[in-house]
Motif scaffolding. Structure first.
Motif, short mmCIF file in Angstrom:
data_model
loop_
_atom_site.label_atom_id
_atom_site.label_comp_id
_atom_site.label_asym_id
_atom_site.label_seq_id
_atom_site.Cartn_x
_atom_site.Cartn_y
_atom_site.Cartn_z
N ASN A 118 2.19 -21.21 -10.07
CA ASN A 118 1.62 -19.99 -9.49
C ASN A 118 1.45 -20.20 -7.99
OD1 ASN A 118 0.08 -17.76 -8.73
ND2 ASN A 118 -1.01 -17.70 -10.68
N THR A 119 2.25 -19.50 -7.21
CA THR A 119 2.22 -19.68 -5.75
C THR A 119 1.37 -18.62 -5.04
OG1 THR A 119 4.33 -18.48 -5.67
CG2 THR A 119 4.42 -20.89 -5.59
N GLY A 120 0.69 -17.77 -5.83
CA GLY A 120 -0.21 -16.79 -5.21
C GLY A 120 0.38 -15.41 -5.03
N TRP A 121 1.48 -15.11 -5.71
CA TRP A 121 2.13 -13.81 -5.59
C TRP A 121 1.21 -12.67 -6.00
CZ3 TRP A 121 4.99 -10.62 -3.34
CH2 TRP A 121 5.72 -9.59 -3.94
N PHE A 122 0.61 -12.79 -7.19
CA PHE A 122 -0.26 -11.72 -7.67
C PHE A 122 -1.50 -11.59 -6.79
CE2 PHE A 122 -3.68 -10.08 -10.42
CZ PHE A 122 -3.11 -8.87 -10.80
N THR A 123 -2.01 -12.69 -6.31
CA THR A 123 -3.17 -12.66 -5.40
C THR A 123 -2.84 -11.85 -4.15
OG1 THR A 123 -3.97 -14.79 -6.20
CG2 THR A 123 -4.77 -14.06 -4.05
N ALA A 124 -1.63 -12.04 -3.61
CA ALA A 124 -1.21 -11.28 -2.43
C ALA A 124 -1.11 -9.80 -2.74
CB ALA A 124 0.13 -11.81 -1.92
N LEU A 125 -0.61 -9.45 -3.92
CA LEU A 125 -0.51 -8.04 -4.31
C LEU A 125 -1.89 -7.40 -4.35
CD1 LEU A 125 2.12 -8.22 -7.21
CD2 LEU A 125 2.51 -7.73 -4.79
N LYS A 126 -2.86 -8.11 -4.88
CA LYS A 126 -4.23 -7.59 -4.94
C LYS A 126 -4.81 -7.42 -3.54
CE LYS A 126 -6.19 -10.58 -7.59
NZ LYS A 126 -7.30 -11.21 -8.32
N GLU A 127 -4.57 -8.40 -2.69
CA GLU A 127 -5.15 -8.37 -1.34
C GLU A 127 -4.63 -7.18 -0.54
OE1 GLU A 127 -4.20 -12.11 0.38
OE2 GLU A 127 -5.81 -13.20 -0.65
N ILE A 128 -3.34 -6.90 -0.64
CA ILE A 128 -2.77 -5.78 0.09
C ILE A 128 -3.30 -4.46 -0.47
CG2 ILE A 128 -0.63 -4.58 0.68
CD1 ILE A 128 -1.05 -7.25 2.15
N GLY A 129 -3.46 -4.39 -1.78
CA GLY A 129 -4.07 -3.22 -2.40
C GLY A 129 -3.15 -2.04 -2.62
N SER A 130 -1.86 -2.21 -2.38
CA SER A 130 -0.91 -1.12 -2.54
C SER A 130 -0.31 -1.07 -3.94
CB SER A 130 0.23 -1.28 -1.52
OG SER A 130 1.29 -0.40 -1.78
N CYS A 131 -0.04 -2.23 -4.52
CA CYS A 131 0.72 -2.32 -5.77
C CYS A 131 -0.06 -1.76 -6.96
CB CYS A 131 1.08 -3.78 -6.04
SG CYS A 131 2.01 -4.02 -7.55
N LYS A 132 0.57 -0.81 -7.64
CA LYS A 132 -0.03 -0.21 -8.84
C LYS A 132 0.52 -0.83 -10.12
CE LYS A 132 -2.34 2.55 -6.24
NZ LYS A 132 -3.80 2.34 -6.07
N GLY A 133 1.67 -1.49 -10.03
CA GLY A 133 2.25 -2.09 -11.22
C GLY A 133 3.40 -3.02 -10.88
N VAL A 134 3.55 -4.07 -11.69
CA VAL A 134 4.68 -5.00 -11.57
C VAL A 134 5.40 -5.00 -12.92
CG1 VAL A 134 5.45 -7.33 -11.02
CG2 VAL A 134 3.33 -6.45 -10.02
N PHE A 135 6.69 -4.68 -12.89
CA PHE A 135 7.45 -4.56 -14.14
C PHE A 135 8.65 -5.49 -14.09
CE2 PHE A 135 5.15 -0.63 -13.37
CZ PHE A 135 4.41 -0.55 -14.55
N PHE A 136 8.88 -6.16 -15.20
CA PHE A 136 9.89 -7.22 -15.24
C PHE A 136 10.64 -7.18 -16.57
CE2 PHE A 136 5.43 -8.65 -15.24
CZ PHE A 136 5.22 -8.95 -16.58
N GLY A 137 11.53 -8.16 -16.77
CA GLY A 137 12.31 -8.27 -17.99
C GLY A 137 12.31 -9.71 -18.46
N HIS A 138 13.52 -10.27 -18.69
CA HIS A 138 13.69 -11.70 -18.92
C HIS A 138 13.49 -12.12 -20.37
CE1 HIS A 138 14.02 -15.88 -17.92
NE2 HIS A 138 12.77 -16.15 -18.16
N ASP A 139 12.37 -11.77 -20.98
CA ASP A 139 12.07 -12.18 -22.35
C ASP A 139 12.34 -11.00 -23.28
OD1 ASP A 139 11.15 -14.73 -21.43
OD2 ASP A 139 9.29 -13.77 -20.80
#
Length: 346
Positions: free
Chosen positions: A271-292
């Protein structure tokens, strides 16, 4: 059992194309036409983002993921029909393909399969974006080869971005405009591949990517503010590999929104802090992915939707009997999000 099955599938694919993977493990040279370096002192201007126009009061985004198209797949026509039907049912304003769109490794077949998929998607005259999956750079086409292909489509909003960031390509932002003013943003991040051949341990989003995100969203926010926007511009993020916080909270019923998981979640190894950065900026409403492929559950954690799309193709030997389709993400001008799974019986 799921982890063993996933490992076997990865191993078989790797053995069949060992020489290809050895070549792909080396960072390709960046073609001169794509070279562009970023630092914190880089001037933010209109070359740092793409734009699309919104006519209504909400942005409907159809996520397609893990299509794994292959000319040797005996359900290839079924996969194309699935894509076609899902687009027509969703009637989106934007299509987001979150990685692993082909399964074949050989260059000519990979090129042909990619064009078959995106010829169909582009034919609907709807803007579309792509995020690289873990398999997309493991064949005989580099990310820059894919960029060349994407550049031939009139509805593609794909951007190579700054090539000195980790991964080299695929970190970019699309600013959504209404009446000439920015109202929303869509962020695509490259979540990389396995750390080594045959592994189900995956690389992590780089700290340089995180710093770029802070920088670019600062620029987008200024555009929004200058145009009279109030508060923080709402945005949606797409990537291929899950965020670590999803795995940490995926079984907490307090956060459950919809869908189900039939296997574990496989985020980056650290965990390199990606989600923490998203929270700090306050813009992101959702993160959507695939893979599994066996997962399509979505949770809401710390005010941000985190979750899987619905697998949009048929991958032989892995989650063959799982439900297939797409995820429709609707982002309203006030930042509210509606989610709808479009699912077909296999």
């Amino acid at each position: 059992m799921k982890a063993i099955k996933k490992t076997l599938i990865v191993a078989i694919s790797a053995i069949m194309s060992m020489f290809v993977l050895i070549l792909a493990s080396c960072s390709p040279n960046v073609p001169e036409k794509y070279k562009r370096n970023w630092t914190k002192d880089t001037e933010f201007d209109n070359t740092c983002y793409k734009t699309m126009q919104l006519t209504g009061d909400e942005l409907k985004i159809l996520q397609l993921t893990d299509i794994h198209f292959d000319d040797h797949n005996n359900k290839k026509e079924w996969t194309l029909d699935l894509i076609k039907n899902t687009i027509e049912v969703a009637n989106p304003d934007l299509i987001a393909v979150t990685g692993d769109w082909v399964s074949t490794n050989e260059k000519k077949e990979r090129d042909k399969a990619t064009k078959t998929v995106f010829d169909l998607i582009d034919s609907y005259n709807i803007p579309w974006i792509t995020a690289f999956g873990n398999h997309d750079a493991e064949g005989e086409l580099t990310k820059y080869d894919f960029a060349d292909i994407f550049s031939t489509y009139k509805n593609s909003l794909f951007d190579v971005g700054f090539t000195n960031l980790k991964g080299g390509a695929g970190n970019y932002v699309v600013v959504v405009e209404k009446d000439g003013k920015p109202v929303q943003a869509i962020v695509t991040i490259d979540s990389h591949s396995a750390v080594k051949k045959w592994s189900t341990i995956y690389d992590t989003i780089g700290k340089d990517q995180i710093e770029w995100y802070k920088w670019v969203m600062g620029g987008v926010q200024q555009l929004y503010k200058d145009a009279g926007g109030q508060g923080v511009i709402p945005s949606i993020n797409f990537q291929h590999i899950p965020v670590n916080e999803y795995k940490d909270n995926m079984n907490n019923q307090e956060y459950y929104i919809l869908g189900e998981n039939k296997e574990d979640s496989y985020p980056g190894k650290k965990n390199t802090g990606w989600f923490t950065a998203l929270k700090e900026i306050g813009s992101c409403k959702g993160v959507f992915f695939g893979h599994d492929h066996d997962n399509n559950k979505i949770i809401k954690y710390d005010g941000i939707y985190l979750g899987y799309g619905v697998q949009s193709g048929w991958c032989e030997g892995y989650a063959e009997d799982n439900l297939k389709g797409g995820l429709l993400v609707t982002l309203k001008l006030n930042g509210d999000v509606n989610l709808k799974q479009i699912i077909y019986e296999n």
